[in-house]
Write a protein that holds these residues in place. Structure first.
Motif, short mmCIF file in Angstrom:
data_model
loop_
_atom_site.label_atom_id
_atom_site.label_comp_id
_atom_site.label_asym_id
_atom_site.label_seq_id
_atom_site.Cartn_x
_atom_site.Cartn_y
_atom_site.Cartn_z
N TYR A 91 -69.26 -47.34 20.63
CA TYR A 91 -69.83 -48.63 20.22
C TYR A 91 -69.06 -49.80 20.83
O TYR A 91 -69.64 -50.86 21.09
CB TYR A 91 -69.92 -48.76 18.69
N THR B 102 -71.35 -52.32 22.82
CA THR B 102 -71.40 -53.72 22.38
C THR B 102 -70.86 -54.65 23.46
O THR B 102 -71.38 -55.76 23.64
CB THR B 102 -70.60 -53.92 21.07
N TYR C 211 -73.60 -55.21 25.89
CA TYR C 211 -74.55 -56.16 25.30
C TYR C 211 -73.99 -57.59 25.37
O TYR C 211 -74.68 -58.53 25.73
CB TYR C 211 -74.81 -55.73 23.86
N ALA C 212 -72.70 -57.73 25.03
CA ALA C 212 -72.07 -59.06 24.99
C ALA C 212 -72.01 -59.70 26.38
O ALA C 212 -72.22 -60.90 26.53
CB ALA C 212 -70.67 -58.97 24.38
N LYS D 158 -80.30 -58.61 18.15
CA LYS D 158 -79.74 -57.47 17.43
C LYS D 158 -80.70 -56.28 17.38
O LYS D 158 -80.29 -55.13 17.44
CB LYS D 158 -79.38 -57.90 16.01
N PHE E 215 -80.24 -54.04 20.16
CA PHE E 215 -79.02 -53.23 20.03
C PHE E 215 -79.26 -52.02 19.14
O PHE E 215 -78.92 -50.89 19.50
CB PHE E 215 -77.87 -54.08 19.47
N ILE E 216 -79.83 -52.26 17.96
CA ILE E 216 -80.01 -51.19 16.97
C ILE E 216 -81.14 -50.24 17.35
O ILE E 216 -81.04 -49.04 17.17
CB ILE E 216 -80.26 -51.79 15.57
#
Lengths: 170, 170
Positions: A139, A143, A146-147, A158, A161-162
């Motif tokens: 993760y 993450t 993604y960031a 979000k 992401f999920i």
């Protein structure tokens, strides 16, 4: 389902979302008329890995997590990607590999000691290794991927992401 | 230990690392002679939550994850923090709360449906909810916290993120 396999399927599910982020990144680059390859070398700090490496490492945690906990040799996935398209394919190769595992492959995982050259003379129980090492590391890199994209303006939320969650009728 | 409780203890462990990152952030601000409060409002994208909110949300996923899966009402933790010190205390309050839980509190968690106003008529089995919703959301906000600090130059490394892992003698 064992704790080990349950957790591994969860990180594989999140990994399967990453190619969709990369597709959105390509569409954004096209819309803004910049070379999408710029994103591959983007990073949040000068001494942090860039996007390309973040995705490779996220993928490797899923691959090696499955292989080590099932006590099988992981296949080599050379870090040779040079485009977002190749990076998407890398994730696909990893997902195809881990789809070959079954819950019973992890029958002995929880009580076997997983060793590392970083911790000589010691090992982590599989049940601890998956929760304390594999899942957080995966993760972390997912993450960060993604960031980096969000920091560069790629329109992600979000929900990207999920991804889809498993629901039942009440 | 149930899958649910095993996963909740893992995210509580990572949450317990966050106050140490905030301490390093304060030391860095002192060294560079800037107001540490600047970090609280730092963010990676203009439409993303700043550091202060990321830590509050990470903390809330740990608190609410325990409460919802044990079917207990969570205590209110008002979002009133205004300093890094108060933010560290907020995390401490959450950790003290979740330390009151025991494995047996989650005996029925895996097969109970967790509902949300966002998914009317549907719910997630506790076993799915913890892996697919609680854990990914927690790590999303923990990693974003870390990324904001790294982006601002705070000297953190992966070891600060992962913290201590549980090892056994070979």
């Amino acid at each position: 389902m064992s704790i080990t396999y349950a957790n591994l399927t969860a990180i594989a599910k999140t990994l399967s979302n990453i190619p969709k982020w990369l597709e959105k990144a390509e569409a954004y680059a096209k819309e803004k008329s910049f070379d999408p390859a710029v994103l591959l070398t983007s990073r949040l700090a000068p001494d942090q890995f860039p996007l390309l490496r973040q995705v490779q490492i996220a993928s490797d945690w899923v691959k090696n997590g499955h292989a080590r906990l099932a006590d099988k040799p992981p296949p080599a996935h050379p870090d040779s990607e040079q485009t977002l398209e190749e990076l998407r394919a890398r994730v696909g190769t990893c997902l195809a590999y881990v789809a070959t595992f079954r819950s019973e492959d992890f029958g002995a995982a929880e009580t076997r000691l997983i060793t590392s050259t970083r911790t000589p003379g010691k090992g982590a129980l599989g049940a601890d290794y998956v929760r304390e090492t594999v899942v957080p590391n995966f993760y972390f890199h997912a993450t960060t991927t993604y960031a980096i994209l969000r920091h560069n303006g790629v329109p992600l939320g979000k929900r990207d992401f999920i991804g889809e969650v498993t629901l039942q009728a009440l």
